[in-house]
Design an enzyme around this catalytic site. Sequence first.
Site, PDB file in Angstrom:
ATOM      1  N   LYS A  95       6.886   4.485 130.112  1.00 20.39           N
ATOM      2  CA  LYS A  95       6.489   3.080 130.286  1.00 20.39           C
ATOM      3  C   LYS A  95       6.306   2.701 131.752  1.00 20.39           C
ATOM      4  CE  LYS A  95       7.206   1.187 125.894  1.00 20.39           C
ATOM      5  NZ  LYS A  95       7.981   0.363 125.001  1.00 20.39           N
ATOM      6  N   ARG A 131      12.743   6.046 120.804  1.00 20.99           N
ATOM      7  CA  ARG A 131      11.328   6.295 120.501  1.00 20.99           C
ATOM      8  C   ARG A 131      10.701   6.954 121.723  1.00 20.99           C
ATOM      9  NH1 ARG A 131       6.340   3.856 121.041  1.00 20.99           N
ATOM     10  NH2 ARG A 131       5.006   3.907 119.180  1.00 20.99           N
TER      11      ARG A 131
END
Length: 286
Positions: free
Chosen positions: A230, A264
């Site tokens: 991210k 995740r």
Amino acid sequence: MNLSPSLPEKTIDCAGKPLDLSRPRIMGVLNVTPDSFSDGGDYFTPENAVTRAKQMVEEGAAIIDVGGESTRPGAAAVLLEEELQRVIPVIEALQASVPVPISIDTRKPAVMQAAVAAGAGLINDVNALQEAGALEMAANLGVPVCLMHMQGSPETMQDTPNYKNVVDEVVAYLQARAAACMQYGIPEERILLDPGFGFGKTTAHNLLLLQQLERLVETGFPVLVGLSRKSLIGKVLDLPVDKRVYPGVALAVLAVWKGAALVRCHDVRPVREAIEMCQAVRDVSQ
Ligand code: 9MG
């Protein structure tokens, strides 16, 4: 309480496939989109998707998350028919060829319904079942749900994220959404919560949420985190997407240390090895 007495404590039933959360587990990411921020277009055909899913299972993924609508910042919404065409053939193929549960990453009730009919056993909704009809649909489908926090929508969420106290607000929001689920008949044993790293948050907001992840863990619901590749990593370390594996592993370990139940991620093997080491340290006793 466990809803299925035949399953061990902390195991959730994902439409007949068990997901044991008695120790931290990995959710492998399978984006069936042309435009996801780090793997867009790679697994578009059912054949490629199955190959990739099998690889992730072999590396240690306990569940595979299939998404047909990119949720990266700035991504445009996808029409229902297009999303169905992307995910349903892939879920059908995976259902027949991988032993672990499949989750469907969607905001749309009609996609939830078709995906569960095709074999998905968990709903992963970045919109926390706020779309009209989503709560009723999830309750009727009878599968576990992951409720994620997002401020705004993917199109605009990174424009001006704004909170008085990001941790208080995210925890309160997710508790309210869990309460709404329970009012619609979704048992608490089927609810997971996710702070939504990168979804309408500045770098400081993301870091504070991870620093104080215990606050969400203390709600008692299993906590899912998605930190893999991210932009907060890119912002702190000035790294492009393809160079974010090692810091992503570090963040996964931190999250597990603070009590996250499910991570995740895209890079399954290094994350699995790191969280197993982390768990060994947590578990050891005199
Ligand atoms: C679909 N998706 C992208 N990022 C995610 C995250 O952090 N959590 C969950 N639950 N889903 C995500």
